[in-house]
Scaffold this motif. Structure first.
Motif, short mmCIF file in Angstrom:
data_model
loop_
_atom_site.label_atom_id
_atom_site.label_comp_id
_atom_site.label_asym_id
_atom_site.label_seq_id
_atom_site.Cartn_x
_atom_site.Cartn_y
_atom_site.Cartn_z
N GLN A 1 0.83 -1.20 0.00
CA GLN A 1 0.00 0.00 0.00
C GLN A 1 0.87 1.25 0.00
O GLN A 1 0.55 2.24 -0.67
N SER A 2 1.97 1.24 0.74
CA SER A 2 2.87 2.40 0.78
C SER A 2 3.49 2.65 -0.58
O SER A 2 3.61 3.80 -1.01
N ILE A 3 3.89 1.58 -1.27
CA ILE A 3 4.48 1.72 -2.61
C ILE A 3 3.45 2.28 -3.58
O ILE A 3 3.76 3.14 -4.41
N ARG A 4 2.20 1.80 -3.49
CA ARG A 4 1.15 2.31 -4.39
C ARG A 4 0.91 3.79 -4.14
O ARG A 4 0.70 4.56 -5.09
N ILE A 5 0.93 4.24 -2.91
CA ILE A 5 0.75 5.65 -2.61
C ILE A 5 1.92 6.46 -3.17
O ILE A 5 1.74 7.53 -3.76
N TRP A 6 3.15 5.94 -3.02
CA TRP A 6 4.34 6.62 -3.52
C TRP A 6 4.28 6.76 -5.05
O TRP A 6 4.53 7.83 -5.59
N ILE A 7 3.92 5.67 -5.74
CA ILE A 7 3.80 5.71 -7.20
C ILE A 7 2.67 6.65 -7.61
O ILE A 7 2.79 7.41 -8.58
N GLY A 8 1.55 6.63 -6.88
CA GLY A 8 0.44 7.53 -7.19
C GLY A 8 0.84 8.99 -7.05
O GLY A 8 0.43 9.83 -7.86
N ASN A 9 1.65 9.32 -6.06
CA ASN A 9 2.12 10.70 -5.90
C ASN A 9 3.01 11.12 -7.06
O ASN A 9 2.94 12.26 -7.52
N ILE A 10 3.86 10.20 -7.52
CA ILE A 10 4.73 10.52 -8.67
C ILE A 10 3.88 10.76 -9.91
O ILE A 10 4.09 11.74 -10.64
N ILE A 11 2.92 9.88 -10.16
CA ILE A 11 2.05 10.03 -11.35
C ILE A 11 1.25 11.32 -11.26
O ILE A 11 1.11 12.05 -12.25
N LEU A 12 0.74 11.65 -10.08
CA LEU A 12 -0.02 12.89 -9.90
C LEU A 12 0.88 14.10 -10.16
O LEU A 12 0.43 15.08 -10.78
N SER A 13 2.12 14.04 -9.74
CA SER A 13 3.05 15.14 -9.99
C SER A 13 3.33 15.30 -11.48
O SER A 13 3.37 16.42 -12.01
N VAL A 14 3.52 14.19 -12.18
CA VAL A 14 3.79 14.24 -13.63
C VAL A 14 2.58 14.81 -14.37
O VAL A 14 2.73 15.68 -15.25
N ILE A 15 1.39 14.35 -14.03
CA ILE A 15 0.18 14.86 -14.70
C ILE A 15 -0.01 16.34 -14.41
O ILE A 15 -0.37 17.12 -15.31
N SER A 16 0.24 16.77 -13.17
CA SER A 16 0.13 18.19 -12.83
C SER A 16 1.14 19.02 -13.61
O SER A 16 0.82 20.10 -14.12
N GLY A 17 2.36 18.51 -13.73
CA GLY A 17 3.38 19.20 -14.51
C GLY A 17 2.99 19.32 -15.97
O GLY A 17 3.17 20.38 -16.60
N MET A 18 2.45 18.24 -16.55
CA MET A 18 2.01 18.28 -17.94
C MET A 18 0.86 19.27 -18.12
O MET A 18 0.80 19.99 -19.12
#
Length: 85
Positions: A53-70
């Motif tokens: 669950q911690s890894i999924r949250i970490w990956i989700g934060n990275i994806i959310l950051s990339v989408i926000s940047g785009m």
């Protein structure tokens, strides 16, 4: 116990006195204290995230950051295109 009372001018006064009631008796009896095990509840952690669950949250934060940047990049690029017109 000793008590006294008096009645003066329509007022009844009553009082008591007591002596200490502790009596010390010599004894040859020996008392032994025993240790009795008492069950104690240990607090358990509740709702602790697993590693997965911690890894999924970490990956989700990275994806959310990339989408926000785009999204910010796309809006900035769109703003520059409208400014040229």
């Amino acid at each position: 116990m000793a008590s006294d009372f008096s009645f003066n001018d329509g007022v009844l006064e009553y009082g008591t006195k007591t002596q200490p009631d502790t009596v010390y008796i010599p004894s040859d009896t020996i008392y032994m204290d025993k240790e009795i095990p008492v069950p104690v509840e240990v607090e358990k952690k509740v709702n602790v995230l697993t590693k997965f669950q911690s890894i999924r949250i970490w990956i989700g934060n990275i994806i959310l950051s990339v989408i926000s940047g785009m999204l910010v990049y796309g809006l900035f690029k769109l703003y520059l295109n409208f400014r040229k017109l």
